[in-house]
Design an enzyme around this catalytic site. Structure first.
Site, PDB file in Angstrom:
ATOM      1  N   ASP A   6       0.755  -1.207   0.125  1.00 24.18           N
ATOM      2  CA  ASP A   6       0.153  -0.151  -0.076  1.00 24.18           C
ATOM      3  C   ASP A   6       0.953   1.300   0.173  1.00 24.18           C
ATOM      4  O   ASP A   6       1.413   1.662   0.913  1.00 24.18           O
ATOM      5  CB  ASP A   6      -0.871  -0.201   1.255  1.00 24.18           C
ATOM      6  CG  ASP A   6      -1.548   1.354   1.362  1.00 24.18           C
ATOM      7  OD1 ASP A   6      -1.751   2.139   0.633  1.00 24.18           O
ATOM      8  OD2 ASP A   6      -2.003   1.347   2.460  1.00 24.18           O
ATOM      9  N   LYS A  13       3.313   0.839   3.137  1.00 25.16           N
ATOM     10  CA  LYS A  13       3.049  -0.442   4.017  1.00 25.16           C
ATOM     11  C   LYS A  13       3.151  -1.534   3.309  1.00 25.16           C
ATOM     12  O   LYS A  13       2.612  -1.605   2.171  1.00 25.16           O
ATOM     13  CB  LYS A  13       1.965  -0.173   4.772  1.00 25.16           C
ATOM     14  CG  LYS A  13       1.664   1.059   5.554  1.00 25.16           C
ATOM     15  CD  LYS A  13       0.343   1.135   6.476  1.00 25.16           C
ATOM     16  CE  LYS A  13       0.153   2.410   7.098  1.00 25.16           C
ATOM     17  NZ  LYS A  13      -1.110   2.571   8.094  1.00 25.16           N
ATOM     18  N   ASP A 107      -6.904   3.004  -3.766  1.00 23.66           N
ATOM     19  CA  ASP A 107      -6.841   2.946  -2.295  1.00 23.66           C
ATOM     20  C   ASP A 107      -8.286   2.983  -1.668  1.00 23.66           C
ATOM     21  O   ASP A 107      -8.507   1.897  -0.471  1.00 23.66           O
ATOM     22  CB  ASP A 107      -5.963   3.838  -1.528  1.00 23.66           C
ATOM     23  CG  ASP A 107      -6.497   5.455  -1.789  1.00 23.66           C
ATOM     24  OD1 ASP A 107      -6.992   5.566  -2.850  1.00 23.66           O
ATOM     25  OD2 ASP A 107      -5.983   6.353  -1.055  1.00 23.66           O
ATOM     26  N   THR A 131      -3.630  11.522   4.625  1.00 15.82           N
ATOM     27  CA  THR A 131      -3.413  12.838   4.025  1.00 15.82           C
ATOM     28  C   THR A 131      -4.586  13.424   3.599  1.00 15.82           C
ATOM     29  O   THR A 131      -4.922  14.835   3.875  1.00 15.82           O
ATOM     30  CB  THR A 131      -2.361  12.742   2.978  1.00 15.82           C
ATOM     31  OG1 THR A 131      -1.348  12.136   3.344  1.00 15.82           O
ATOM     32  CG2 THR A 131      -1.918  14.171   2.356  1.00 15.82           C
TER      33      THR A 131
END
Length: 257
Positions: A6, A13, A107, A131
């Site tokens: 990710d 990650k 995502d 974010t």
């Protein structure tokens, strides 16, 4: 082994799971989390791990994708072993209701796939607090209905501090103990967290008009700061994008580790 990655706007990650799908959802053999500046360490971390294939979600642009491809190649993976996750009309039990399914951030799509697998047959609000903060709605039968995007906690506080005369820069990790602060730093934090929590609560209320029992799922690095201020029932799930990738690659597994 299956490598899941990710690559978000701030951190990367990654996790290793059994390639045959024998690991429960979110049950990692190995896990790592690094900043973009540390991308060069990935090849060494992955080398010798007997990775059969990799599935990656990247929302951080072409340059980072190139760095990840270089790290995978240095770790011994061939291009045929590498898949790049993208939003499609239907996958992992979720039907993508976006007007243009490919436009949905990969995502966000992975997150709702993961949430649907963890909370099957439930109406969901999936709030990912990073974010940016994204707040997405999913029907009990797995239809992604759409969502909202707002600046994340850090961006919101930073923009206020930057563009307002004489206001201090406030870290997103600052705590807030009460709704009405008696100093400027805490007032900025309180306002930003209230805005984040209010958007999530509004989404839950709107979804509940059609589905009375709505499960709110929180994910992302700022979730820990927003969760205590929510006035709706919720559950926090770590690494939801990676869980969605696991489902997409292997199908839903036993959720127990």
């Amino acid at each position: 082994m299956l490598l899941l990655v990710d690559a978000g706007n701030t951190r990367i990650k990654w996790a290793l799971v059994d390639a045959a799908g024998r690991d429960g959802l979110g049950c990692w053999r190995t896990f790592g989390s690094i900043s973009h500046a540390e991308t060069g360490t990935l090849a060494q971390a992955w080398r010798g791990m007997e990775i059969a294939r990799a599935l990656l979600s990247n929302v951080a642009g072409a340059a980072l994708r190139g760095s990840l491809e270089a790290a995978l190649a240095a770790a011994g993976l061939q291009p045929t072993q590498i898949g790049w996750f993208a939003s499609v009309p239907q996958l992992g039990g979720v039907r993508n209701g976006y007007r243009n399914p490919a436009q949905l951030g990969c995502d966000r799509f992975a997150s709702v796939i993961g949430a649907h697998a963890l909370f099957p047959r439930q109406a969901l609000i999936v709030a990912t607090c990073g974010t940016a903060t994204t707040v997405d709605a999913l029907s009990p039968d797995g239809v992604f209905l759409g969502g909202m995007i707002l600046p994340g906690l850090g961006l919101m506080a930073g923009a206020l501090a930057k563009n307002t005369a004489q206001l201090p820069q406030v870290a997103e990790t600052a705590a807030v103990a009460q709704a009405f602060a008696d100093n400027t730093d805490d007032a900025i934090v309180a306002g930003c967290i209230a805005a984040q929590a209010g958007a999530i609560e509004r989404a839950v209320a709107a979804h509940a008009l059609q589905h009375p029992a709505v499960q709110c799922v929180l994910a992302g690095g700022a979730a820990a700061y927003i969760a205590p201020q929510l006035h709706v029932a919720h559950k926090t799930v770590d690494n939801l994008v990676l869980i969605g990738l696991q489902v997409a690659a292997l199908g839903a597994a036993d959720t127990s580790c």
